[in-house]
Enzyme design. Structure first.
Site, PDB file in Angstrom:
ATOM      1  N   GLY A 178       0.782  -1.243   0.000  1.00 40.12           N
ATOM      2  CA  GLY A 178       0.000   0.000   0.000  1.00 40.12           C
ATOM      3  C   GLY A 178       0.808   1.285   0.000  1.00 40.12           C
ATOM      4  N   SER A 179       2.082   1.223  -0.421  1.00 42.41           N
ATOM      5  CA  SER A 179       2.871   2.463  -0.374  1.00 42.41           C
ATOM      6  C   SER A 179       2.371   3.483  -1.395  1.00 42.41           C
ATOM      7  CB  SER A 179       4.367   2.175  -0.559  1.00 42.41           C
ATOM      8  OG  SER A 179       4.661   1.835  -1.890  1.00 42.41           O
ATOM      9  N   ASN A 180       1.877   3.036  -2.532  1.00 42.23           N
ATOM     10  CA  ASN A 180       1.320   3.998  -3.489  1.00 42.23           C
ATOM     11  C   ASN A 180       0.043   4.632  -2.952  1.00 42.23           C
ATOM     12  OD1 ASN A 180       2.804   4.353  -6.161  1.00 42.23           O
ATOM     13  ND2 ASN A 180       2.954   2.136  -5.821  1.00 42.23           N
ATOM     14  N   ARG A 209     -14.082 -14.645 -10.912  1.00 46.02           N
ATOM     15  CA  ARG A 209     -13.688 -13.250 -11.129  1.00 46.02           C
ATOM     16  C   ARG A 209     -14.906 -12.346 -11.301  1.00 46.02           C
ATOM     17  NH1 ARG A 209      -8.891 -12.155 -12.153  1.00 46.02           N
ATOM     18  NH2 ARG A 209      -8.419 -14.163 -13.105  1.00 46.02           N
ATOM     19  N   MET A 234      -3.287  -6.890  -7.233  1.00 46.56           N
ATOM     20  CA  MET A 234      -2.671  -7.948  -8.018  1.00 46.56           C
ATOM     21  C   MET A 234      -3.718  -8.970  -8.461  1.00 46.56           C
ATOM     22  SD  MET A 234       0.008  -6.451  -8.088  1.00 46.56           S
ATOM     23  CE  MET A 234       1.625  -7.078  -8.474  1.00 46.56           C
ATOM     24  N   ASN A 237      -4.100   2.615 -13.288  1.00 43.00           N
ATOM     25  CA  ASN A 237      -3.164   1.642 -12.712  1.00 43.00           C
ATOM     26  C   ASN A 237      -1.760   2.218 -12.767  1.00 43.00           C
ATOM     27  OD1 ASN A 237      -2.265  -0.932 -11.705  1.00 43.00           O
ATOM     28  ND2 ASN A 237      -1.557  -1.422 -13.775  1.00 43.00           N
ATOM     29  N   HIS A 242       2.263   0.875 -12.979  1.00 42.08           N
ATOM     30  CA  HIS A 242       3.060  -0.327 -13.266  1.00 42.08           C
ATOM     31  C   HIS A 242       4.537   0.062 -13.229  1.00 42.08           C
ATOM     32  CE1 HIS A 242       3.860  -4.306 -14.768  1.00 42.08           C
ATOM     33  NE2 HIS A 242       4.696  -3.776 -15.648  1.00 42.08           N
ATOM     34  N   ASP A 295      -7.487  -0.941 -19.575  1.00 43.01           N
ATOM     35  CA  ASP A 295      -8.417  -1.540 -20.533  1.00 43.01           C
ATOM     36  C   ASP A 295      -8.435  -3.048 -20.301  1.00 43.01           C
ATOM     37  OD1 ASP A 295      -6.175  -2.588 -21.770  1.00 43.01           O
ATOM     38  OD2 ASP A 295      -6.262  -1.263 -23.521  1.00 43.01           O
TER      39      ASP A 295
HETATM   40  C1  GAR Z   1       4.081  -1.224  -7.130  1.00 39.99           C
HETATM   41  O1  GAR Z   1       5.435  -1.298  -7.484  1.00 39.99           O
HETATM   42  C2  GAR Z   1       3.204  -1.214  -8.358  1.00 39.99           C
HETATM   43  O2  GAR Z   1       3.756  -0.501  -9.419  1.00 39.99           O
HETATM   44  C3  GAR Z   1       3.101  -2.680  -8.661  1.00 39.99           C
HETATM   45  O3  GAR Z   1       2.936  -3.295  -7.415  1.00 39.99           O
HETATM   46  C4  GAR Z   1       3.628  -2.520  -6.431  1.00 39.99           C
HETATM   47  C5  GAR Z   1       2.674  -2.242  -5.308  1.00 39.99           C
HETATM   48  O4  GAR Z   1       3.369  -1.599  -4.251  1.00 39.99           O
HETATM   49  N1  GAR Z   1       1.994  -2.965  -9.539  1.00 39.99           N
HETATM   50  C6  GAR Z   1       2.065  -3.825 -10.556  1.00 39.99           C
HETATM   51  O5  GAR Z   1       3.051  -4.488 -10.801  1.00 39.99           O
HETATM   52  C7  GAR Z   1       0.794  -3.894 -11.389  1.00 39.99           C
HETATM   53  N2  GAR Z   1       1.033  -4.601 -12.615  1.00 39.99           N
HETATM   54  P1  GAR Z   1       2.556  -0.833  -3.140  1.00 39.99           P
HETATM   55  O6  GAR Z   1       1.530  -1.841  -2.591  1.00 39.99           O
HETATM   56  O7  GAR Z   1       3.595  -0.489  -2.105  1.00 39.99           O
HETATM   57  O8  GAR Z   1       1.897   0.356  -3.750  1.00 39.99           O
END
Ligand code: GAR
Length: 215
Positions: A23-25, A77, A102, A119, A121, A153
């Site tokens: 969850g850092s983002n 899903r 994820m 999103n 990435h 998408d």
């Molecule tokens: C992040 O690096 C994000 O870019 C990646 O998961 C991590 C989540 O970190 N997402 C993907 O790879 C999506 N395809 P976070 O939970 O600390 O935000």
């Protein structure tokens, strides 16, 4: 406040954060809102996790934000996504923010929020979609790497790109240090991309995101 002042105030967009892990983002977005970097144009309406022990869910609870746990494991899903969409609607969400979520989304879910799902990435798309993008870039021998914020998408890590941030890969890097430095860029990129989108001054030219579609 006068009626005219309140009418001229821009709408506050409601963000629904979906996460599965650290969850850092999400926390970078929450911090940006708190310090005013999103200009009061967005607020977090709900944080939804699909994994019970996701640290990001605990962090959201401790910030006092509305949270929901909808465990996806073992569910179809389309059924899980319908429940998530219903909860997002309940909270009045107008932008869905995937922050380390994820799990692939069903076409039904994507159609329910057209051009409203973002999103992040950790690669310079279209290079290295999928898992462990930072390690993929490092092992490939890339000299630059970075992150991408894009609309979602129906294809994996594929939709229209809103912005990218680039860093150099150093001789001294390994996959771990590279991922750490990309993450620092992610924490800048995601709030910036959200600000661009909630500001609303953009359009699409083919699959290009353009700030001034009339120009
Ligand atoms: C992040 O690096 C994000 O870019 C990646 O998961 C991590 C989540 O970190 N997402 C993907 O790879 C999506 N395809 P976070 O939970 O600390 O935000």
């Amino acid at each position: 406040m006068s009626a005219s002042a309140s009418m001229s105030r821009a709408a506050v967009h409601k963000l629904g954060i979906l996460l599965s892990g650290r969850g850092s983002n999400f926390l970078a977005i929450a911090r940006s809102i708190e310090i005013g970097s999103l200009h009061g144009l967005a607020e977090i309406a709900v944080v939804i996790a699909n994994v019970e022990d996701a640290p990001g869910l605990a962090a959201a609870r401790s910030l006092g934000l509305p949270t929901e746990l909808l465990v996806s494991k073992g569910r179809r899903r389309v059924d899980h996504d319908a429940d998530v969409a219903a909860r997002l609607r309940h909270h009045g969400v107008d932008f869905v923010i995937l922050a380390g979520y994820m799990r692939l989304l069903s076409p039904e879910f994507i159609a329910a929020f057209p051009n409203k799902i973002l999103n992040i990435h950790p690669s310079l798309l279209p290079a290295f979609p999928g898992l462990d993008a930072q390690t993929q870039a490092f092992d490939y021998g890339c000299k630059v790497a970075g992150c991408t914020v894009h609309f979602v998408d129906e294809h994996l890590d594929h939709g229209v790109i809103i912005l990218q941030r680039v860093i150099h890969v150093h001789e001294t890097d390994d996959a771990h240090t590279l991922a750490e430095r990309i993450l620092i860029e992610e924490h800048q990129a995601y709030p910036e991309a959200i600000l661009r989108v909630v500001s609303g001054k953009y359009g699409f030219a083919g699959r290009r995101y353009v700030l001034n579609p009339e120009a």
